[in-house]
Enzyme design. Structure first.
Site, PDB file in Angstrom:
ATOM      1  N   ASP A  39      36.076  88.512  61.060  1.00  0.00           N
ATOM      2  CA  ASP A  39      37.524  88.367  61.111  1.00  0.00           C
ATOM      3  C   ASP A  39      38.302  89.025  62.221  1.00  0.00           C
ATOM      4  OD1 ASP A  39      37.095  87.504  58.590  1.00  0.00           O
ATOM      5  OD2 ASP A  39      38.549  88.429  57.367  1.00  0.00           O
ATOM      6  N   HIS A  69      34.106  92.498  61.132  1.00  0.00           N
ATOM      7  CA  HIS A  69      35.169  92.422  62.024  1.00  0.00           C
ATOM      8  C   HIS A  69      34.653  92.287  63.647  1.00  0.00           C
ATOM      9  CE1 HIS A  69      37.184  93.404  58.230  1.00  0.00           C
ATOM     10  NE2 HIS A  69      38.434  92.733  58.876  1.00  0.00           N
TER      11      HIS A  69
END
Length: 398
Positions: free
Chosen positions: A209, A353
Site C-alpha cells: 500500500d 507498504h
C-alpha cells in the site's frame, strides 16, 4: 469471474467477499536459567506513554537464554491466546545490552493508546501470565530511518490510533470469516477447506500500500524481480501522479496495480459521490501511466455501504488482507518477520507498504519463509479469482 486474460476489461467481482505473574512485584523477571527451563514464563512488552509524559509501561513475559528461545515462546503465546495478543507486536532484545550473555527479553511493541494494565488483565483472564513493568531504555519511538522516510513526503502515511485499531480488527475478523469474505467485503460465498485440500490450493499474495516512494518502491521491485514474484501495489493517486515512471515499471514487470484512493481519506466520512470521485480520479491518473486497476483497497481498511456502491459504479472490487505485517508501525525488519512467522501460511494476503526501508529489508526473507510453507505467489486478482472458482457455486454465481 475474471482472470488475467480478462483483467483489461475491468470486470466486476461479486461483493463476495496477563495468574502467576500478576502477583509478582513489578519489575521482577525470571532469570535466564529460570526462563529457559520454564518456557511458559514468557513476556510480551507493550510500551505506552501516558498523557502526562510519565515513563512508559511494558508487559513482560520473561527472559530466555537465546533469542531463538524467546521467539519460540512468542509463537507458543500466539498459538495459545491469539486474540489476547493480537494488539501486540513482538520484539526480542538483550536484557542488559552491555552483557551479551545476560539473556534475551521477549517484548512486544503495542498499538498506540493501549493500556498495558488492561491488556495484562486480559491475558491473565485467558489463562496466560504477564507482568506490567517500567519501560527500559528501549523506546517504541519511530526509528531514525523512518523519520527520514517521512520527511520526504513520498506517500508515507502515519496511521492514527483509531486507524491502527481498525486495521488490527480486520486481521482478527479474517480468522473467523471464510477466506474470500476476509478479503472481499460483502462476500457471501463460502469455501470448503476440503475443496482447497483436494485441489492442493496453495496461493499467497503480497500486497503493498501507499506511495509510490521514489527510492523504496524501486528497491522492492528489484527484490520481487530477483525472486520471481508478482505482487499487487495499491498506490495513492496524488502521489502516483508525481511518479508515473514507477507505475509504468510496476506494470511492465508483470505486477498488478490497484487503487488506494486519491488522498488517503477516511472513506466513511465521505458521500458516495465523493468516494467515487476519489476512486475515479485515481483510476485516471493510473491509466495515464499504463495501469488498469480492478481492485480498490480503502485506506486503513475503512469502508461502508457507500464505498461498496462507489466501487461497484467504477466496475471494480474492494480488497482487504488477512495478514498484517505491521510494518507501518514497527518499521523494523525483525519485527516484520516475527509477524509473518506467526501468521503467514498458504492463503495469506499479506499487507505491506511500499514506503519503508524496513519492509524492503525484510522482503527477501519473508518470501523465503512463505515459500517454505508452500506458498505460490500470484497477484491479488488472481488469488481472488482462483479462490472464487472453488466457492459454493450456487452463491458465488448467483
Amino acid at each position: 469471474m475474471f482472470g488475467p486474460a480478462t483483467a483489461r476489461r475491468r470486470p466486476r467481482f461479486r461483493f463476495l467477499i496477563a495468574g502467576l505473574m500478576a502477583s509478582m512485584v513489578a519489575g521482577t523477571v525470571a532469570s535466564p536459567v529460570q526462563a529457559a527451563d520454564s518456557p511458559h514464563l514468557a513476556t510480551v512488552t507493550t510500551v505506552r506513554k501516558d498523557a502526562d509524559g510519565h515513563p512508559a509501561k511494558m508487559l513482560q513475559f520473561g527472559v530466555y537464554r537465546t533469542e531463538a528461545d524467546a521467539w519460540v515462546a512468542w509463537k507458543a503465546v500466539v498459538r495459545r491466546q491469539p486474540d489476547m495478543v493480537a494488539d501486540l507486536v513482538p520484539r526480542v532484545s538483550l536484557q542488559r545490552p552491555e552483557i551479551p550473555d545476560s539473556g534475551f527479553v521477549l517484548r512486544a511493541a503495542p498499538l498506540p493508546d493501549l493500556d498495558p494494565n488492561f491488556v495484562c488483565r486480559r491475558i491473565v483472564g485467558g489463562g496466560g501470565s504477564c507482568l506490567v513493568v517500567e519501560a527500559d531504555a528501549e523506546k517504541a519511538a519511530t526509528p531514525a530511518t523512518a523519520v527520514a522516510e517521512d520527511n520526504d513526503h513520498n506517500g508515507v502515511v502515519t496511521y492514527s490510533p483509531d486507524q491502527s485499531r481498525e486495521m488490527q480488527e480486520i486481521e482478527r475478523q479474517a480468522a473467523r470469516l471464510s477466506r474470500i469474505a476476509a478479503i472481499v467485503p460483502g462476500n457471501e460465498a463460502r469455501v470448503d477447506i476440503g475443496a482447497l485440500k483436494a485441489s492442493r490450493w496453495n496461493l499467497c499474495s503480497l500486497t503493498f500500500d501507499d506511495g509510490p516512494h521514489p527510492a523504496v518502491t524501486p528497491r522492492i521491485l528489484d527484490i520481487l524481480r530477483s525472486e520471481g514474484v508478482r505482487a499487487t501495489f495499491f498506490p495513492i493517486g496524488n502521489v502516483a501522479v508525481r511518479h508515473p515512471r514507477i507505475i509504468r515499471r510496476i506494470v511492465q514487470e508483470g505486477h498488478e496495480v490497484g487503487n488506494h484512493s486519491l488522498t488517503h481519506p477516511n472513506m466513511r466520512t465521505l458521500t458516495t459521490e465523493a468516494q467515487r470521485a476519489q476512486i475515479a480520479e485515481t483510476n485516471r491518473i493510473l491509466a495515464e501511466a499504463g495501469a488498469d486497476p480492478v481492485l480498490f483497497r480503502p485506506p486503513a481498511g475503512r469502508w461502508n455501504s457507500d464505498t461498496l456502491k462507489a466501487v461497484e459504479q467504477e466496475k471494480m472490487s474492494p480488497a482487504l488482507w488477512n495478514v498484517d505485517t505491521r510494518d507501518w508501525f514497527t518499521r523494523d525488519p525483525g519485527k516484520i518477520m516475527a509477524q509473518i512467522d506467526a501468521t503467514g501460511t498458504i492463503g495469506s494476503v499479506v499487507l505491506m507498504h511500499t514506503t519503508y526501508n524496513a519492509t524492503a529489508e525484510a522482503l527477501p526473507q519473508a518470501i523465503g519463509l512463505l515459500r517454505t510453507r508452500g506458498c505460490r505467489f500470484v497477484t491479488l486478482s488472481e488469488w481472488i479469482t482462483s479462490l472464487n472458482s472453488l466457492a459454493t457455486p450456487r452463491i458465488a454465481q448467483r
